[in-house]
Motif scaffolding. Structure first.
Motif, short mmCIF file in Angstrom:
data_model
loop_
_atom_site.label_atom_id
_atom_site.label_comp_id
_atom_site.label_asym_id
_atom_site.label_seq_id
_atom_site.Cartn_x
_atom_site.Cartn_y
_atom_site.Cartn_z
N ASP A 48 0.85 -1.19 0.00
CA ASP A 48 0.00 0.00 0.00
C ASP A 48 0.89 1.24 0.00
N ARG A 49 0.95 1.92 -1.13
CA ARG A 49 1.64 3.21 -1.25
C ARG A 49 0.57 4.25 -1.55
N ARG A 114 6.86 -4.04 6.89
CA ARG A 114 7.78 -2.93 6.67
C ARG A 114 6.93 -1.71 6.31
N PHE A 115 7.08 -0.63 7.07
CA PHE A 115 6.16 0.49 6.87
C PHE A 115 6.81 1.81 7.25
N VAL A 116 6.30 2.87 6.68
CA VAL A 116 6.65 4.23 7.08
C VAL A 116 5.42 5.10 6.88
N ASN A 117 5.12 5.92 7.88
CA ASN A 117 3.99 6.85 7.81
C ASN A 117 4.53 8.27 7.97
N PRO A 136 7.12 8.54 0.84
CA PRO A 136 8.43 8.18 1.42
C PRO A 136 9.01 6.91 0.81
N ASP A 137 10.33 6.89 0.69
CA ASP A 137 11.04 5.79 0.06
C ASP A 137 11.05 4.55 0.96
#
Length: 263
Positions: A48-49, A114-117, A136-137
């Motif tokens: 999910d991007r 693996r995630f970034v918010n 975000p990359d």
């Protein structure tokens, strides 16, 4: 505002892949005893991007046109393996007929996330401008792995006492272990829980078309993964009590049931 209004970005993407493989083996030792063995392995990948509104109406600013947004770049892989073997047999002791079930279940679940918010720039609800923000990359992602093992042993005996009474006695004991790793922070935590889930039921038939029944049971269902704060999901526990009466008419073509249950 048109119904087609889009508050994300052109490079929003959502992908889900799922697959499974397994087998089922049945063996009949005799007319009264049988063995069943089954195995299933399931795999899924979720990506999910996306950029979207930061919540519901609270994302709309006081000017009634500026929408606050957030961005996420998430990927999760899940592997699940279940092996179950049980033996079923019928036998008689005096006036009691037994329908016995004994079994064991092994499970392993590996959940990798693996995630970034991040906050994204707001957008004008009526005159949106796109392409001013990059999601975000992947290299900035958090990295978490949860490995869960479950061993379950269960037994059940359905007793028929004469023609009018049936009693169900059963239970399951679970050993549950969950190992959580944060591979960015180099942190790990292990949780172990044991649970016994009993099950009792009674059916009485004063006359053939009428059955009075009551049952009581407890349940234990492990939950995999963690919330956005990284807290492990607690197992779900339940308890149920039910009592009722069931009737059959017209050669079983019409049935009626009255019951009361508590969860």
């Amino acid at each position: 505002m048109p119904r087609s209004r889009f508050l994300g970005e052109p490079d929003n993407r959502y992908n889900l892949w799922e697959g499974s493989v397994g087998y089922r083996l049945n063996h009949q030792f005799s007319d009264r005893w049988s063995l069943r063995n089954r195995f299933i392995a399931s795999f899924s990948t979720f990506e999910d991007r996306s950029v979207g509104a930061n919540g519901g109406l609270e994302a709309l600013e006081a000017d009634n046109r500026t929408v606050l947004r957030f961005a996420n770049n998430n990927k999760a892989d899940n592997e699940s393996y279940i092996l179950q073997t049980d033996v079923n047999g019928e036998f008689q002791s005096g006036i009691i007929n037994h329908d016995l079930l004994l079994g064991v279940e092994l499970q392993r679940n590996v959940y990798t996330r693996r995630f970034v918010n991040a906050d994204a720039p707001p957008i004008d609800l009526f005159e949106p401008e796109y392409g001013n923000f990059s999601i975000p990359d992947e290299s900035e992602r958090n990295y978490e792995v949860s490995t869960t093992d479950i061993i379950g042993i269960y037994a059940q005996d359905l007793l028929a006492i004469g023609e009018q009474v049936k009693v169900l006695l059963g239970g399951r004991f679970d050993w549950y272990s969950d190992n959580f790793e944060d591979r960015i922070e180099d942190f790990s935590e292990n949780t172990e829980v044991n649970a016994f889930s009993p099950r009792i039921g009674l059916v009485y038939q004063p006359i053939e078309p009428v059955s009075l029944y009551a049952s009581w049971s407890r349940s234990f269902v492990p939950q995999f993964g963690a919330d956005l704060a990284g807290d492990r999901f607690e197992p779900t526990r339940g308890e149920q009590f039910e009592v009722g009466v069931k009737t059959e008419f017209l050669d079983n073509r019409l049935t009626a049931t009255l019951y009361q249950f508590t969860l």
